[in-house]
Design a protein around this motif. Structure first.
Motif: not given
Length: 90
Positions: A44, A54, A69
């Motif tokens: 992240a 994430v 993501v």
């Protein structure tokens, strides 16, 4: 995206490749999911998204994991990951 977690590293680092996977080295040990949690936070941070964006898809108990993501367009995620895999070429 595929990642390869290396627990017990001297410092946290996101970059390089292991096969096609992005390497994520974390200081946390592979005990009770600590390394996985540290890897998610490191990804992240490296991609510039919030940790909640994430998500682990597969590989909870493996060094080889697949993560998803959110919060970025797929092309932007691909661009940022490519830069992390090959920092010299970015």
């Amino acid at each position: 995206m595929a990642i390869r977690v290396k627990p017990g590293a001297s410092r946290t680092r996101v970059g390089g490749t292991h096969g096609e996977a992005l390497v994520v080295a974390v200081g946390a040990r592979a005990v009770d999911g600590a390394a996985t949690a540290a890897a998610m936070a490191a990804i992240a941070d490296a991609l510039g998204v919030r940790p909640r964006h994430v998500r682990l898809v597969t590989g909870a108990t493996s060094r080889d994991k697949v993560v998803e993501v959110d919060g970025l367009e797929p092309d932007e995620v691909s661009r940022r990951v490519a830069a992390l895999k090959d920092p010299a070429g970015a």
